[in-house]
Design an enzyme around this catalytic site. Structure first.
Site, PDB file in Angstrom:
ATOM      1  N   CYS A  10       3.648  10.853  11.336  1.00  0.00           N
ATOM      2  CA  CYS A  10       4.328  11.907  12.091  1.00  0.00           C
ATOM      3  C   CYS A  10       3.648  12.149  13.425  1.00  0.00           C
ATOM      4  O   CYS A  10       2.443  12.022  13.546  1.00  0.00           O
ATOM      5  CB  CYS A  10       4.280  13.207  11.324  1.00  0.00           C
ATOM      6  SG  CYS A  10       4.977  13.050   9.694  1.00  0.00           S
ATOM      7  N   ASN A  17       0.801  -1.222   0.000  1.00  0.00           N
ATOM      8  CA  ASN A  17       0.000   0.000   0.000  1.00  0.00           C
ATOM      9  C   ASN A  17       0.835   1.273   0.000  1.00  0.00           C
ATOM     10  O   ASN A  17       0.388   2.305  -0.465  1.00  0.00           O
ATOM     11  CB  ASN A  17      -0.963   0.012   1.190  1.00  0.00           C
ATOM     12  CG  ASN A  17      -0.296  -0.361   2.479  1.00  0.00           C
ATOM     13  OD1 ASN A  17       0.258  -1.461   2.613  1.00  0.00           O
ATOM     14  ND2 ASN A  17      -0.325   0.540   3.445  1.00  0.00           N
ATOM     15  N   GLN A  76      -4.967  -4.029  -2.079  1.00  0.00           N
ATOM     16  CA  GLN A  76      -4.566  -2.973  -3.024  1.00  0.00           C
ATOM     17  C   GLN A  76      -4.576  -3.471  -4.475  1.00  0.00           C
ATOM     18  O   GLN A  76      -4.417  -2.672  -5.392  1.00  0.00           O
ATOM     19  CB  GLN A  76      -3.160  -2.451  -2.685  1.00  0.00           C
ATOM     20  CG  GLN A  76      -3.079  -1.658  -1.392  1.00  0.00           C
ATOM     21  CD  GLN A  76      -3.719  -0.282  -1.484  1.00  0.00           C
ATOM     22  OE1 GLN A  76      -3.898   0.279  -2.564  1.00  0.00           O
ATOM     23  NE2 GLN A  76      -4.085   0.277  -0.347  1.00  0.00           N
ATOM     24  N   ALA A  90     -13.880  -3.494  -0.713  1.00  0.00           N
ATOM     25  CA  ALA A  90     -14.600  -2.808  -1.788  1.00  0.00           C
ATOM     26  C   ALA A  90     -14.194  -1.347  -1.985  1.00  0.00           C
ATOM     27  O   ALA A  90     -14.134  -0.867  -3.114  1.00  0.00           O
ATOM     28  CB  ALA A  90     -16.104  -2.879  -1.518  1.00  0.00           C
ATOM     29  N   HIS A  91     -13.905  -0.647  -0.887  1.00  0.00           N
ATOM     30  CA  HIS A  91     -13.681   0.802  -1.050  1.00  0.00           C
ATOM     31  C   HIS A  91     -12.367   1.123  -1.753  1.00  0.00           C
ATOM     32  O   HIS A  91     -12.095   2.276  -2.082  1.00  0.00           O
ATOM     33  CB  HIS A  91     -13.793   1.545   0.289  1.00  0.00           C
ATOM     34  CG  HIS A  91     -12.645   1.358   1.227  1.00  0.00           C
ATOM     35  ND1 HIS A  91     -11.702   2.336   1.417  1.00  0.00           N
ATOM     36  CD2 HIS A  91     -12.294   0.344   2.033  1.00  0.00           C
ATOM     37  CE1 HIS A  91     -10.813   1.916   2.316  1.00  0.00           C
ATOM     38  NE2 HIS A  91     -11.156   0.713   2.715  1.00  0.00           N
TER      39      HIS A  91
HETATM   40  N1  PLP Z   1      -4.490  -4.313   3.590  1.00  0.00           N
HETATM   41  C1  PLP Z   1      -3.960  -3.345   2.807  1.00  0.00           C
HETATM   42  C2  PLP Z   1      -2.780  -3.666   1.949  1.00  0.00           C
HETATM   43  C3  PLP Z   1      -4.515  -2.060   2.803  1.00  0.00           C
HETATM   44  O1  PLP Z   1      -3.981  -1.120   2.031  1.00  0.00           O
HETATM   45  C4  PLP Z   1      -5.626  -1.804   3.632  1.00  0.00           C
HETATM   46  C5  PLP Z   1      -6.204  -0.446   3.714  1.00  0.00           C
HETATM   47  O2  PLP Z   1      -5.538   0.541   3.478  1.00  0.00           O
HETATM   48  C6  PLP Z   1      -6.157  -2.847   4.409  1.00  0.00           C
HETATM   49  C7  PLP Z   1      -5.567  -4.088   4.363  1.00  0.00           C
HETATM   50  C8  PLP Z   1      -7.353  -2.644   5.271  1.00  0.00           C
HETATM   51  O3  PLP Z   1      -8.534  -2.565   4.480  1.00  0.00           O
HETATM   52  P1  PLP Z   1      -9.878  -1.923   5.075  1.00  0.00           P
HETATM   53  O4  PLP Z   1      -9.693  -0.451   5.045  1.00  0.00           O
HETATM   54  O5  PLP Z   1     -10.956  -2.388   4.153  1.00  0.00           O
HETATM   55  O6  PLP Z   1     -10.046  -2.472   6.439  1.00  0.00           O
END
Ligand code: PLP
Length: 375
Positions: A321, A148, A176, A197-198
């Site tokens: 930070c 991410n 991701q 989903a988001h």
């Molecule tokens: N795993 C990764 C690689 C992510 O980037 C994120 C969210 O940023 C998550 C898990 C967590 O997902 P959620 O926001 O749907 O809980």
């Protein structure tokens, strides 16, 4: 957001209009509980079945291998906490999201041995490194598909193959990646896969977990018999439908979107280079489309983020930070980035909604902030 530029799509994305429209009837008219036997439950039940089939098709799975969850974090917790219940040791990486790392800390407290694999300076986990960590006994291996922070794509098929050679179970946090690159769980041969989903223009607060047929994985949320007795709780029908529509839409346009997004990336990088800005791009050439992790030497990422925000551009920092001191993120530390660069790291994440004009503007604004020494 009219004159604002949203460039933090790895954090969350705009809800697809078609997904929104598809969700509405299940929030207002067809609000029955899909578990009930009367006719008023028929429409939500049918929609649930259809959504499961669509999602399964999008990743090459069977409908009965898809389990709806509340988010990516829940799916990741399901994988790790399942290993704790089964008393399996865990091998993961040092660059996972906290949705994996925090449950792994819990697993360690429960007496599970957890190994955190190192990564290359591009953020790649080598199958050879995994191989050496898998000498004795059946374990859970959990490696993210796309990071991410820096966008690096991991060699998931080779990692899964390595895990299986040692009779281990392989999970990937693909939060991701799903909806952004083509994914086929059979070709990858993963046993479990988390999605949210988001991150692909679906609604917030809904996700899914793929669990390969035959993998006996203990449930995390215990209660009613929903989701084949594997994940209790009344189904969030509207969001599940929104997720299916958004995923189908994204998957159908992946190739065109990728082409467009790569052009945006090039535009940002070219714009900064042409302006003579000194920077380093993190990650690998094999990365998730649109993820641009940039480190500016001797800059303060948080100051840069606020200056960009004042000028209408939303990005995120690569370092968390606090008021006194910038903490370098675990991912930037794991790739061995110099502290002078790590502290000045931002993540720009573009998607299909961004335009070339926006990419130009982002480069121009960053260049002017950096060249005027305003950080
Ligand atoms: N795993 C990764 C690689 C992510 O980037 C994120 C969210 O940023 C998550 C898990 C967590 O997902 P959620 O926001 O749907 O809980």
């Amino acid at each position: 957001m009219s004159n604002k530029i949203y460039a933090d799509n790895a954090a969350t994305t705009r809800l697809s209009h078609n997904a929104y429209e598809a969700m509405l009837p299940y929030l207002t008219e067809e609000y029955g509980n899909a578990s009930q036997l009367y006719s008023f439950a028929r429409a939500p039940k049918t929609a649930l079945r259809k959504a499961r089939t669509i999602i399964a098709e999008c990743i090459g799975a069977m409908p009965e291998e898809i389990f709806f969850t509340s988010c990516g974090t829940e799916s990741d917790n399901w994988a790790i906490q399942g290993a704790v219940q089964k008393r399996l040791d865990i091998v993961t990486s040092s660059i996972e999201h906290s949705a994996i790392l925090r449950p792994c800390q819990y697993a360690e407290k429960e007496g599970i041995n957890v190994v955190y694999l190192p990564v290359s300076k591009e953020g790649i986990i080598s199958p050879l490194t995994l191989n050496t960590a898998l000498s004795n006994g059946r374990k859970l291996v959990s490696i993210m598909y796309a990071n991410n922070e820096i966008g690096t794509l991991e060699p998931i098929a080779q990692l899964a193959e390595t895990a299986h050679r040692h009779n281990c179970i392989f999970h990937t946090d693909a939060v991701q990646a799903v909806g952004h690159i083509h994914i086929n769980v059979r070709e990858l041969d993963v046993d479990m896969l988390s999605a949210s989903a988001h991150k692909f223009n679906g609604p917030k607060g809904i996700g899914f977990m793929f669990i390969k047929k035959g993998i006996d994985w203990p449930s995390l949320i215990k209660g009613g018999a929903q989701e084949y007795n594997q994940r209790a709780g009344t189904e969030n029908i509207a969001s599940i439908i929104g997720m299916a529509v958004a995923l189908q839409e994204n998957v159908a346009s992946i190739d065109d979107d990728t082409q467009h997004i790569r052009k945006l990336e090039d535009r940002v990088i070219k714009g900064l280079s042409e302006a003579g800005v000194s920077f380093k791009r993190n990650g690998s050439s094999m990365h998730i489309p649109g993820n641009i992790s940039l480190s500016f030497p001797n800059a303060e990422a948080e100051v840069l983020l606020h200056r960009l925000d004042l000028l209408g551009v939303s990005v995120s920092t690569g370092s968390a930070c606090d008021s006194k001191k910038t903490q370098v993120s675990h991912v930037l530390s794991a790739i061995g980035l110099d502290e002078g660069y790590a502290k000045g790291t931002i993540r720009i994440s573009l998607n299909k909604d961004n335009t070339l004009e926006e990419a130009n503007t982002i480069a121009k604004i960053i260049s002017s902030i950096i060249s005027n020494n305003r950080i």
